[in-house]
Design a protein around this motif. Structure first.
Motif, PDB file in Angstrom:
ATOM      1  N   GLU A 270       7.951  18.301   3.728  1.00 31.55           N
ATOM      2  CA  GLU A 270       8.263  17.332   2.677  1.00 31.55           C
ATOM      3  C   GLU A 270       7.891  15.941   3.176  1.00 31.55           C
ATOM      4  O   GLU A 270       8.745  15.197   3.662  1.00 31.55           O
ATOM      5  N   PRO A 271       6.611  15.585   3.059  1.00 30.34           N
ATOM      6  CA  PRO A 271       6.142  14.307   3.599  1.00 30.34           C
ATOM      7  C   PRO A 271       6.677  13.110   2.834  1.00 30.34           C
ATOM      8  O   PRO A 271       6.999  13.205   1.643  1.00 30.34           O
ATOM      9  N   ALA A 272       6.757  11.986   3.530  1.00 31.81           N
ATOM     10  CA  ALA A 272       7.190  10.747   2.884  1.00 31.81           C
ATOM     11  C   ALA A 272       6.093  10.214   1.967  1.00 31.81           C
ATOM     12  O   ALA A 272       6.363   9.531   0.977  1.00 31.81           O
ATOM     13  N   ALA A 273       4.839  10.530   2.287  1.00 27.54           N
ATOM     14  CA  ALA A 273       3.713  10.067   1.488  1.00 27.54           C
ATOM     15  C   ALA A 273       3.640  10.814   0.164  1.00 27.54           C
ATOM     16  O   ALA A 273       4.211  11.901   0.006  1.00 27.54           O
ATOM     17  N   LEU A 274       2.949  10.224  -0.813  1.00 26.11           N
ATOM     18  CA  LEU A 274       2.669  10.940  -2.057  1.00 26.11           C
ATOM     19  C   LEU A 274       1.846  12.168  -1.725  1.00 26.11           C
ATOM     20  O   LEU A 274       0.781  12.067  -1.101  1.00 26.11           O
ATOM     21  N   ASN A 275       2.308  13.334  -2.120  1.00 25.01           N
ATOM     22  CA  ASN A 275       1.740  14.593  -1.650  1.00 25.01           C
ATOM     23  C   ASN A 275       0.832  15.232  -2.699  1.00 25.01           C
ATOM     24  O   ASN A 275       1.298  15.682  -3.749  1.00 25.01           O
ATOM     25  N   TYR A 276      -0.463  15.269  -2.399  1.00 24.27           N
ATOM     26  CA  TYR A 276      -1.427  15.886  -3.308  1.00 24.27           C
ATOM     27  C   TYR A 276      -2.016  17.176  -2.730  1.00 24.27           C
ATOM     28  O   TYR A 276      -3.019  17.658  -3.211  1.00 24.27           O
ATOM     29  N   ARG A 277      -1.372  17.737  -1.717  1.00 30.34           N
ATOM     30  CA  ARG A 277      -1.929  18.916  -1.062  1.00 30.34           C
ATOM     31  C   ARG A 277      -2.081  20.101  -2.008  1.00 30.34           C
ATOM     32  O   ARG A 277      -3.013  20.893  -1.873  1.00 30.34           O
ATOM     33  N   ASP A 278      -1.171  20.230  -2.965  1.00 26.75           N
ATOM     34  CA  ASP A 278      -1.213  21.382  -3.876  1.00 26.75           C
ATOM     35  C   ASP A 278      -1.531  20.968  -5.306  1.00 26.75           C
ATOM     36  O   ASP A 278      -1.340  21.748  -6.240  1.00 26.75           O
ATOM     37  N   ARG A 279      -2.048  19.774  -5.492  1.00 27.06           N
ATOM     38  CA  ARG A 279      -2.237  19.240  -6.854  1.00 27.06           C
ATOM     39  C   ARG A 279      -3.511  19.769  -7.519  1.00 27.06           C
ATOM     40  O   ARG A 279      -3.565  19.916  -8.733  1.00 27.06           O
TER      41      ARG A 279
ATOM     42  N   LEU B 168      -6.475  10.897   9.666  1.00 28.69           N
ATOM     43  CA  LEU B 168      -6.114  12.305   9.678  1.00 28.69           C
ATOM     44  C   LEU B 168      -4.662  12.455  10.105  1.00 28.69           C
ATOM     45  O   LEU B 168      -4.181  11.713  10.974  1.00 28.69           O
ATOM     46  N   SER B 169      -3.968  13.389   9.500  1.00 29.90           N
ATOM     47  CA  SER B 169      -2.570  13.618   9.864  1.00 29.90           C
ATOM     48  C   SER B 169      -2.473  14.068  11.312  1.00 29.90           C
ATOM     49  O   SER B 169      -3.392  14.698  11.848  1.00 29.90           O
ATOM     50  N   ASP B 170      -1.354  13.739  11.955  1.00 26.97           N
ATOM     51  CA  ASP B 170      -1.175  14.150  13.352  1.00 26.97           C
ATOM     52  C   ASP B 170      -0.062  15.178  13.529  1.00 26.97           C
ATOM     53  O   ASP B 170       0.210  15.623  14.645  1.00 26.97           O
ATOM     54  N   GLU B 171       0.554  15.581  12.413  1.00 20.37           N
ATOM     55  CA  GLU B 171       1.501  16.694  12.426  1.00 20.37           C
ATOM     56  C   GLU B 171       1.767  17.114  10.992  1.00 20.37           C
ATOM     57  O   GLU B 171       1.372  16.428  10.047  1.00 20.37           O
ATOM     58  N   TYR B 172       2.434  18.248  10.831  1.00 19.39           N
ATOM     59  CA  TYR B 172       2.699  18.774   9.486  1.00 19.39           C
ATOM     60  C   TYR B 172       4.126  18.464   9.055  1.00 19.39           C
ATOM     61  O   TYR B 172       5.070  18.673   9.817  1.00 19.39           O
ATOM     62  N   PHE B 173       4.268  17.947   7.841  1.00 20.35           N
ATOM     63  CA  PHE B 173       5.582  17.727   7.247  1.00 20.35           C
ATOM     64  C   PHE B 173       5.678  18.550   5.967  1.00 20.35           C
ATOM     65  O   PHE B 173       4.856  18.392   5.066  1.00 20.35           O
TER      66      PHE B 173
ATOM     67  N   MET C 135       0.842  -1.203   0.000  1.00 25.86           N
ATOM     68  CA  MET C 135       0.000   0.000   0.000  1.00 25.86           C
ATOM     69  C   MET C 135       0.876   1.253   0.000  1.00 25.86           C
ATOM     70  O   MET C 135       1.852   1.335   0.745  1.00 25.86           O
ATOM     71  N   LYS C 136       0.514   2.212  -0.822  1.00 24.84           N
ATOM     72  CA  LYS C 136       1.221   3.483  -0.831  1.00 24.84           C
ATOM     73  C   LYS C 136       0.434   4.494  -0.006  1.00 24.84           C
ATOM     74  O   LYS C 136      -0.793   4.541  -0.050  1.00 24.84           O
ATOM     75  N   LYS C 137       1.141   5.286   0.773  1.00 22.14           N
ATOM     76  CA  LYS C 137       0.483   6.303   1.589  1.00 22.14           C
ATOM     77  C   LYS C 137       0.302   7.570   0.748  1.00 22.14           C
ATOM     78  O   LYS C 137       1.244   8.045   0.113  1.00 22.14           O
ATOM     79  N   VAL C 138      -0.924   8.093   0.744  1.00 18.08           N
ATOM     80  CA  VAL C 138      -1.254   9.264  -0.068  1.00 18.08           C
ATOM     81  C   VAL C 138      -1.799  10.364   0.832  1.00 18.08           C
ATOM     82  O   VAL C 138      -2.739  10.135   1.601  1.00 18.08           O
TER      83      VAL C 138
ATOM     84  N   ALA D 296      -4.064   2.675  -2.296  1.00 19.73           N
ATOM     85  CA  ALA D 296      -3.701   3.907  -1.584  1.00 19.73           C
ATOM     86  C   ALA D 296      -4.222   3.896  -0.148  1.00 19.73           C
ATOM     87  O   ALA D 296      -5.401   3.635   0.095  1.00 19.73           O
ATOM     88  N   GLU D 297      -3.323   4.168   0.772  1.00 19.21           N
ATOM     89  CA  GLU D 297      -3.698   4.415   2.167  1.00 19.21           C
ATOM     90  C   GLU D 297      -3.850   5.932   2.315  1.00 19.21           C
ATOM     91  O   GLU D 297      -2.862   6.664   2.243  1.00 19.21           O
ATOM     92  N   ILE D 298      -5.082   6.399   2.496  1.00 17.18           N
ATOM     93  CA  ILE D 298      -5.373   7.830   2.449  1.00 17.18           C
ATOM     94  C   ILE D 298      -5.186   8.486   3.814  1.00 17.18           C
ATOM     95  O   ILE D 298      -5.727   8.033   4.823  1.00 17.18           O
ATOM     96  N   VAL D 299      -4.412   9.574   3.802  1.00 14.34           N
ATOM     97  CA  VAL D 299      -4.247  10.409   4.995  1.00 14.34           C
ATOM     98  C   VAL D 299      -4.679  11.819   4.626  1.00 14.34           C
ATOM     99  O   VAL D 299      -4.207  12.388   3.634  1.00 14.34           O
ATOM    100  N   PHE D 300      -5.581  12.393   5.413  1.00 12.97           N
ATOM    101  CA  PHE D 300      -6.043  13.753   5.159  1.00 12.97           C
ATOM    102  C   PHE D 300      -5.198  14.745   5.956  1.00 12.97           C
ATOM    103  O   PHE D 300      -4.977  14.573   7.157  1.00 12.97           O
ATOM    104  N   GLU D 301      -4.751  15.778   5.279  1.00  9.39           N
ATOM    105  CA  GLU D 301      -3.926  16.824   5.901  1.00  9.39           C
ATOM    106  C   GLU D 301      -4.802  17.787   6.698  1.00  9.39           C
ATOM    107  O   GLU D 301      -5.654  18.464   6.128  1.00  9.39           O
ATOM    108  N   GLN D 302      -4.595  17.856   8.010  1.00 10.94           N
ATOM    109  CA  GLN D 302      -5.354  18.802   8.826  1.00 10.94           C
ATOM    110  C   GLN D 302      -4.472  19.805   9.567  1.00 10.94           C
ATOM    111  O   GLN D 302      -4.978  20.733  10.192  1.00 10.94           O
ATOM    112  N   TYR D 303      -3.148  19.664   9.448  1.00  7.56           N
ATOM    113  CA  TYR D 303      -2.236  20.551  10.180  1.00  7.56           C
ATOM    114  C   TYR D 303      -1.562  21.596   9.292  1.00  7.56           C
ATOM    115  O   TYR D 303      -0.681  22.319   9.741  1.00  7.56           O
ATOM    116  N   GLU D 304      -1.987  21.688   8.047  1.00  8.58           N
ATOM    117  CA  GLU D 304      -1.428  22.716   7.178  1.00  8.58           C
ATOM    118  C   GLU D 304      -2.008  24.085   7.532  1.00  8.58           C
ATOM    119  O   GLU D 304      -3.088  24.189   8.106  1.00  8.58           O
ATOM    120  N   ASN D 305      -1.273  25.149   7.163  1.00 10.45           N
ATOM    121  CA  ASN D 305      -1.844  26.488   7.235  1.00 10.45           C
ATOM    122  C   ASN D 305      -2.894  26.621   6.147  1.00 10.45           C
ATOM    123  O   ASN D 305      -2.673  26.189   5.012  1.00 10.45           O
TER     124      ASN D 305
END
Length: 204
Positions: free
Chosen positions: A144-153, A137-142, A1-4, A25-34
């Protein structure tokens, strides 16, 4: 499984679901971003009688920038206004009557939290699609996350960078096909075929 890592959107565009539903895909939702302004985090695009219509959730400007702490405005009746706009836009579409009660439930949800509102709306959409998908849900902000990053896609301002096939839309005879609108547009026009359509979407 890839983390997304996916952003938490308001009634997301159809392309967002093509990533969300990837079987590996293992889905993680970003909640700690500005909180970034002018994005799908607090807006969604539908097909109105005059073309593309953006429905924007007004924010309560209390000084915080952290997405998980963002509060929606209580001074404006935006939920009633958004539902009225959706109903006006899609009441003649093939499947609106079939889903109307469930869709209306999205806007009866009582919470001032943007994240809670968006996640509740997503749960209702998943019920309509008759499918399940686990996420965390994410538990901190990275930065440059290790997961595939779609935050700005997914851009609310630019053309989609996903390949989406045309389908009939209520006002397409007047304005042509509008690609990658809210999942609401797909549901109201394609109904039970929505999941099949989502799985045809490819990244450019």
């Amino acid at each position: 499984m890839k983390k997304v890592l996916l952003p938490i959107f308001y009634l997301p565009p159809i392309s967002w679901f093509s990533i969300f539903f990837q079987e590996d895909a293992e889905i993680v939702f970003e909640q700690y971003e500005n909180f970034p302004k002018q994005t799908y985090r607090n807006r969604t695009n539908i097909y109105g009688a005059n073309g593309k219509l953006s429905l924007i959730i007004p924010m309560n400007h209390n000084g915080t920038r952290l997405l998980k702490e963002i509060q929606t405005s209580t001074r404006e009746k935006w939920q009633q206004l958004h539902w009225k706009s959706i109903k006006t836009a899609y009441q003649t579409s093939p499947y609106f009557d079939y889903y109307e009660d469930q869709l209306e439930g999205i806007f009866n949800f009582k919470s001032n939290s943007l994240v809670e509102f968006n996640l509740n709306a997503l749960k209702i959409i998943l019920k309509i699609l008759k499918t399940e998908k686990t996420f965390s849900l994410s538990d901190e902000y990275f930065k440059e996350p290790a997961a595939l990053n779609y935050r700005d896609r997914f851009s609310a301002k630019a053309e989609t960078d996903f390949q989406v096939e045309n389908y009939y839309q209520s006002f397409s005879d007047k304005y042509g096909f509008l690609e990658d609108l809210s999942i609401i547009d797909l549901l109201c026009n394609k109904g039970p075929e929505s999941m099949t359509y989502i799985r045809t979407i490819k990244q450019k």
